[in-house]
Design a protein around this motif. Structure first.
Motif: not given
Length: 558
Positions: A378-389
């Motif tokens: 619950p409340g799942c969120t991330l600080t960044t968008l998906p990116g390449d290696a």
């Protein structure tokens, strides 16, 4: 004396410092240090894209604004900005001088680059005699590749005083001066534990000057009117930076740091004396950089209750999506109980993936993390968008015989002068570590932050970290040296507990120094620690609440 200033402590330091130092007062030589282990990797990648690169391009832009000033005032410039291509930078400086209509004579030092087919770059840490030869040959500007940082100061001192290979104490004294100024403003109040006590609160410290005398002693100072301060404590802090034991190894001399004494010699002046030198080792340090693979990171924000359970859920989901190999999870408990806002109530789960397969470490990983947004805690969120290696490097230290390196000074007239290795070398005995210093000082105690009584400075040494701690008073040192053992350090900094830790004492500095082996893994470029260069390790230690001796005063302002 010879007045040697510094205008750069790393690739990216204050752009205007060169002009500030030239305009600020009298100088004989102005140096600039641009190289670090990570920088050599960056320059190696530059050179892969363009063989004509491999040097610190910023230096050329800085020089364009101040080369005329330096020539007019007779200030000679010495820099390691040549990186992996000192000849290329020397040619670029010559072309710049022609374009500006300036009669600059440029010399450079080469021979540090070693042929290692299995390495992205391999460079021996050369000494100072090649720099001295270029200056003796009339160079206004001397460019080097990988020399020891201190050599930028030792070389001009050799040229001024005519020191030879056997003038070990003098070379040792100049090495200490070079070590002190190599990181620029870090010796004049930058990154200083007690920055709130500085006259300007540490707002804009000036860059340092070493007044090196014929006997190797030095007065550390700065231009009048610049910020920061030069005190015994600011100098102590830098002297403890990125060192190991008391025997400070170099290509020209082994400097005994436990013989160095510091004394306030007036406002913003510290006299550095007493350095003793012994013959250098028969080998040179070699820094080797390789590409280690590819990496990527995503950070989950965990808010409110059940933080550990939420982290466990994410870990299982990510491992199921991309596999366990190369994954690393770090839970930072930044959350506060009964917080009134989201940020204060949240912890951060950092997820890192390192792999030789760019595809797996790339969007296959970051997209898998994002796909959990509606299907996890619950409340799942991330600080960044998906990116390449991105690729990462691995640094290792090796050695090579001194006489196996073709150290050459290329003079402004094109003459090539071979620099002979030291005639006299000696195996360096291992420094005696001091795991426990004796009986702890007794008496009443009070709870408080360790940093009330001590300062600290920490940094990276390849995959290792060093942590130097100094006491502000003699009474404080009597307590510190008995109290701060390796075992105590493991209690205060639990991540050091499973590692091999060496402890050294430097009584002249009222300091102890710890070398923590393997804390940074495969080096700065590959590290996934929140503090990958261990720069904040000392401040973390100072923030720990401990039982302080009640009768020891907190210390005095610089």
């Amino acid at each position: 004396m010879i007045r040697i200033g510094n205008a750069s402590g790393f690739y990216g330091d204050r752009f205007t410092a060169w002009q500030e130092m030239l305009d600020g007062g009298e100088l004989d030589v102005l140096t600039g240090d641009y190289l670090a282990e990570l920088t050599m990797l960056i320059l190696a990648r530059d050179r892969l894209r363009d063989p004509d690169l491999g040097y610190a391009k910023t230096f050329l832009r800085q020089l364009e604004t101040c080369l005329g000033t330096a020539l007019e005032r007779g200030v000679r410039i010495v820099t390691n900005a040549g990186g992996l291509n000192p000849a290329g930078l020397a040619a670029a400086i010559t072309a710049l001088a022609v374009r500006l209509g300036l009669p600059a004579r440029v010399g450079y030092v080469e021979g540090d680059a070693l042929q290692r087919p299995d390495a992205l770059s391999a460079n021996a840490y050369l000494g100072a005699f090649g720099i001295a030869a270029c200056l003796d040959g009339g160079a206004d500007v001397v460019v080097t590749g990988r020399v020891t940082d201190a050599s930028l100061v030792v070389g001009p001192a050799i040229a001024r005083y005519g020191w030879g290979r056997d003038d070990l104490d003098e070379l040792a004294g100049a090495t200490v001066a070079g070590h002190l100024v190599e990181c620029g403003a870090q010796v004049t109040g930058g990154n200083f534990s007690f920055f709130t006590e500085l006259p300007d609160g540490g707002h804009r410290p000036g860059f340092p000057i070493a007044e090196v005398h014929a006997d190797g002693s030095t007065v550390l100072t700065k231009h009048a009117g610049t910020g920061g301060a030069v005190t015994v404590e600011t100098v102590t802090a830098q002297l403890l930076y990125e060192i190991g034991g008391p025997a400070y190894l170099g290509p020209d001399v082994v400097t005994r740091l436990d013989t160095v004494t510091l004394r306030q010699d007036g406002p913003d002046r510290v006299r550095v004396s007493g350095a003793r030198g012994t013959p250098p080792p028969p080998t040179l340090k070699v820094g080797v950089n390789n590409l280690g693979g590819f990496r990527n990171s995503m950070t989950f924000v965990l808010c409110g209750l059940d933080i550990e359970a939420k982290a466990t859920l994410v870990r299982g989901q990510v491992e199921e999506a991309v596999g366990k190999d190369g994954l690393e999870f770090t839970l930072a408990r930044t959350d506060h109980v009964d917080a009134a806002d989201t940020e204060a109530a949240s912890a951060l789960l950092h997820v890192h993936l390192r792999d030789g397969d760019r595809t797996r470490a790339g969007r296959a990983f970051s997209a898998a993390a994002v796909e959990l947004a509606l299907a996890s805690y619950p409340g799942c969120t991330l600080t960044t968008l998906p990116g390449d290696a991105t690729p990462y490097g691995v640094f290792t230290a090796d050695s090579t015989p001194q006489d196996a390196v073709a150290h050459v000074a290329v003079l402004p007239d094109g003459q090539r002068v071979p620099i002979a290795p030291p005639i006299r070398t000696a195996a360096v005995p291992a420094d005696e570590t001091v795991p426990y210093a004796g009986t702890a000082v007794g008496g009443p105690t009070r709870r408080g932050a360790l940093g009330e009584l001590v300062g600290a400075r920490s940094g990276d040494k390849g995959g290792d970290a060093n942590l130097g701690v100094w006491a502000r008073t003699e009474a404080g040192y009597a307590w510190l040296r008995a109290w701060l053992t390796v075992e105590r350090l493991a209690e205060l900094l639990p991540e050091t507990a499973p590692l091999s830790v060496r402890r050294y004492e430097l009584p002249n500095l009222r300091a102890v120094n710890f070398v923590i082996e393997g804390l940074l893994g495969a080096g700065v470029a590959a590290s996934t620690r929140f503090d990958p260069q261990a720069k904040a390790l000392g401040e973390l230690l100072r923030a720990r609440i401990v039982d302080l001796p009640a009768e020891v005063a907190p210390g005095v302002a610089p």
